[in-house]
Design a protein around this motif. Structure first.
Motif, PDB file in Angstrom:
ATOM      1  N   GLN A  15      33.976  52.361  34.546  1.00 55.17           N
ATOM      2  CA  GLN A  15      32.857  51.444  34.764  1.00 55.17           C
ATOM      3  C   GLN A  15      32.998  50.705  36.089  1.00 55.17           C
ATOM      4  OE1 GLN A  15      30.358  52.138  33.150  1.00 55.17           O
ATOM      5  NE2 GLN A  15      30.197  51.145  31.190  1.00 55.17           N
ATOM      6  N   ILE A  16      34.203  50.295  36.452  1.00 55.68           N
ATOM      7  CA  ILE A  16      34.404  49.624  37.747  1.00 55.68           C
ATOM      8  C   ILE A  16      34.058  50.579  38.883  1.00 55.68           C
ATOM      9  CG2 ILE A  16      36.129  48.675  39.326  1.00 55.68           C
ATOM     10  CD1 ILE A  16      37.497  47.418  36.908  1.00 55.68           C
ATOM     11  N   SER A  17      34.512  51.816  38.763  1.00 62.70           N
ATOM     12  CA  SER A  17      34.217  52.814  39.792  1.00 62.70           C
ATOM     13  C   SER A  17      32.724  53.102  39.877  1.00 62.70           C
ATOM     14  CB  SER A  17      34.989  54.091  39.488  1.00 62.70           C
ATOM     15  OG  SER A  17      34.631  55.106  40.366  1.00 62.70           O
ATOM     16  N   LEU A  18      32.084  53.216  38.735  1.00 59.66           N
ATOM     17  CA  LEU A  18      30.658  53.537  38.705  1.00 59.66           C
ATOM     18  C   LEU A  18      29.819  52.419  39.316  1.00 59.66           C
ATOM     19  CD1 LEU A  18      28.463  55.524  37.676  1.00 59.66           C
ATOM     20  CD2 LEU A  18      28.427  54.178  35.573  1.00 59.66           C
ATOM     21  N   TYR A  19      30.122  51.191  38.952  1.00 62.50           N
ATOM     22  CA  TYR A  19      29.304  50.060  39.393  1.00 62.50           C
ATOM     23  C   TYR A  19      29.797  49.418  40.685  1.00 62.50           C
ATOM     24  CZ  TYR A  19      26.521  50.124  35.180  1.00 62.50           C
ATOM     25  OH  TYR A  19      25.654  50.492  34.189  1.00 62.50           O
ATOM     26  N   SER A  20      30.677  50.076  41.412  1.00 64.16           N
ATOM     27  CA  SER A  20      31.220  49.482  42.632  1.00 64.16           C
ATOM     28  C   SER A  20      30.161  49.310  43.724  1.00 64.16           C
ATOM     29  CB  SER A  20      32.384  50.316  43.156  1.00 64.16           C
ATOM     30  OG  SER A  20      31.935  51.605  43.521  1.00 64.16           O
ATOM     31  N   ILE A  21      29.108  50.110  43.721  1.00 66.50           N
ATOM     32  CA  ILE A  21      28.096  49.985  44.767  1.00 66.50           C
ATOM     33  C   ILE A  21      26.903  49.125  44.342  1.00 66.50           C
ATOM     34  CG2 ILE A  21      28.697  52.194  45.775  1.00 66.50           C
ATOM     35  CD1 ILE A  21      26.087  53.291  44.591  1.00 66.50           C
ATOM     36  N   ALA A  28      31.599  43.681  37.598  1.00 68.36           N
ATOM     37  CA  ALA A  28      31.870  43.361  39.001  1.00 68.36           C
ATOM     38  C   ALA A  28      33.348  43.519  39.366  1.00 68.36           C
ATOM     39  CB  ALA A  28      31.407  41.939  39.315  1.00 68.36           C
ATOM     40  N   GLY A  29      34.214  43.301  38.429  1.00 66.62           N
ATOM     41  CA  GLY A  29      35.646  43.398  38.716  1.00 66.62           C
ATOM     42  C   GLY A  29      36.420  43.679  37.449  1.00 66.62           C
ATOM     43  N   LEU A  31      38.375  41.682  35.528  1.00 66.21           N
ATOM     44  CA  LEU A  31      38.250  40.718  34.429  1.00 66.21           C
ATOM     45  C   LEU A  31      36.887  40.791  33.740  1.00 66.21           C
ATOM     46  CD1 LEU A  31      40.052  37.607  35.956  1.00 66.21           C
ATOM     47  CD2 LEU A  31      40.875  39.159  34.203  1.00 66.21           C
ATOM     48  N   GLU A  32      35.829  40.918  34.531  1.00 70.32           N
ATOM     49  CA  GLU A  32      34.484  40.991  33.950  1.00 70.32           C
ATOM     50  C   GLU A  32      34.325  42.251  33.106  1.00 70.32           C
ATOM     51  OE1 GLU A  32      35.100  40.536  37.173  1.00 70.32           O
ATOM     52  OE2 GLU A  32      34.303  38.548  37.658  1.00 70.32           O
ATOM     53  N   THR A  33      34.805  43.374  33.628  1.00 64.89           N
ATOM     54  CA  THR A  33      34.688  44.639  32.899  1.00 64.89           C
ATOM     55  C   THR A  33      35.526  44.609  31.626  1.00 64.89           C
ATOM     56  OG1 THR A  33      34.386  45.777  35.000  1.00 64.89           O
ATOM     57  CG2 THR A  33      34.922  47.138  33.111  1.00 64.89           C
ATOM     58  N   THR A  34      36.740  44.079  31.724  1.00 68.47           N
ATOM     59  CA  THR A  34      37.598  43.980  30.541  1.00 68.47           C
ATOM     60  C   THR A  34      36.955  43.123  29.471  1.00 68.47           C
ATOM     61  OG1 THR A  34      39.557  44.230  31.939  1.00 68.47           O
ATOM     62  CG2 THR A  34      39.905  43.354  29.732  1.00 68.47           C
ATOM     63  N   GLY A  35      36.410  41.983  29.869  1.00 68.35           N
ATOM     64  CA  GLY A  35      35.741  41.104  28.912  1.00 68.35           C
ATOM     65  C   GLY A  35      34.530  41.747  28.274  1.00 68.35           C
ATOM     66  N   THR A  36      33.720  42.405  29.075  1.00 65.08           N
ATOM     67  CA  THR A  36      32.519  43.066  28.554  1.00 65.08           C
ATOM     68  C   THR A  36      32.881  44.149  27.551  1.00 65.08           C
ATOM     69  OG1 THR A  36      31.338  42.634  30.627  1.00 65.08           O
ATOM     70  CG2 THR A  36      30.451  44.356  29.210  1.00 65.08           C
ATOM     71  N   LEU A  37      33.843  45.003  27.898  1.00 60.80           N
ATOM     72  CA  LEU A  37      34.220  46.097  27.006  1.00 60.80           C
ATOM     73  C   LEU A  37      34.997  45.612  25.784  1.00 60.80           C
ATOM     74  CD1 LEU A  37      35.145  48.939  29.521  1.00 60.80           C
ATOM     75  CD2 LEU A  37      33.014  48.581  28.286  1.00 60.80           C
ATOM     76  N   PHE A  38      35.805  44.561  25.936  1.00 54.28           N
ATOM     77  CA  PHE A  38      36.555  44.028  24.797  1.00 54.28           C
ATOM     78  C   PHE A  38      35.601  43.517  23.727  1.00 54.28           C
ATOM     79  CE2 PHE A  38      38.493  40.457  22.538  1.00 54.28           C
ATOM     80  CZ  PHE A  38      39.610  41.080  22.009  1.00 54.28           C
ATOM     81  N   TRP A  39      34.641  42.698  24.126  1.00 48.92           N
ATOM     82  CA  TRP A  39      33.718  42.138  23.134  1.00 48.92           C
ATOM     83  C   TRP A  39      32.757  43.193  22.604  1.00 48.92           C
ATOM     84  CZ3 TRP A  39      35.488  38.271  20.830  1.00 48.92           C
ATOM     85  CH2 TRP A  39      36.242  37.319  21.497  1.00 48.92           C
TER      86      TRP A  39
END
Length: 116
Positions: A15-21, A28-29, A31-39
């Motif tokens: 997801q970080i790689s996909l949304y990098s652009i 966005a980074g 921590l944000e990706t980890t939080g989104t996927l964790f919940w």
């Protein structure tokens, strides 16, 4: 729990790689990706998390023209939704498998105690 961590790390990288652009705040980074996927794994995620806002379609930074093709962003958004859905399904399967393993262990211990 090791399986859930492996699945989560793989999807975080994707997801970080996909949304990098794009300027998606949910991915966005790290921590944000980890939080989104964790919940999301526990059913408390945002179903619109993979959406890309329209304002990112035409961005220019300091005169440098970055080509943000709307078709490319739409493809990224669709792939993001697919990956997000697959992640949720995988996380649920891993959690159900963990639950079954725990119940199996509990049953084994109880039957062992009854036999002894």
């Amino acid at each position: 729990m090791k399986d859930l961590n492996t699945v989560m790390i793989a999807f975080i990288c994707g997801q970080i790689s996909l949304y990098s652009i794009s300027k998606n705040e949910n991915f966005a980074g790290l921590l944000e990706t980890t939080g989104t996927l964790f919940w999301a794994a526990f059913g408390m995620g945002n179903s619109q998390a993979p959406a890309i806002k329209e304002e990112t379609n035409s961005s220019q930074v300091n005169g440098d023209s970055e080509i943000r093709d709307s078709v490319l962003l739409k493809v990224i958004e669709v792939v993001g939704y697919v990956l997000y859905g697959v992640y949720i399904l995988d996380a649920v399967m891993v959690l159900i498998n963990l639950f079954i393993a725990m119940m199996n262990l509990k049953t084994f211990r109880m039957s062992k105690r009854l036999v002894s």
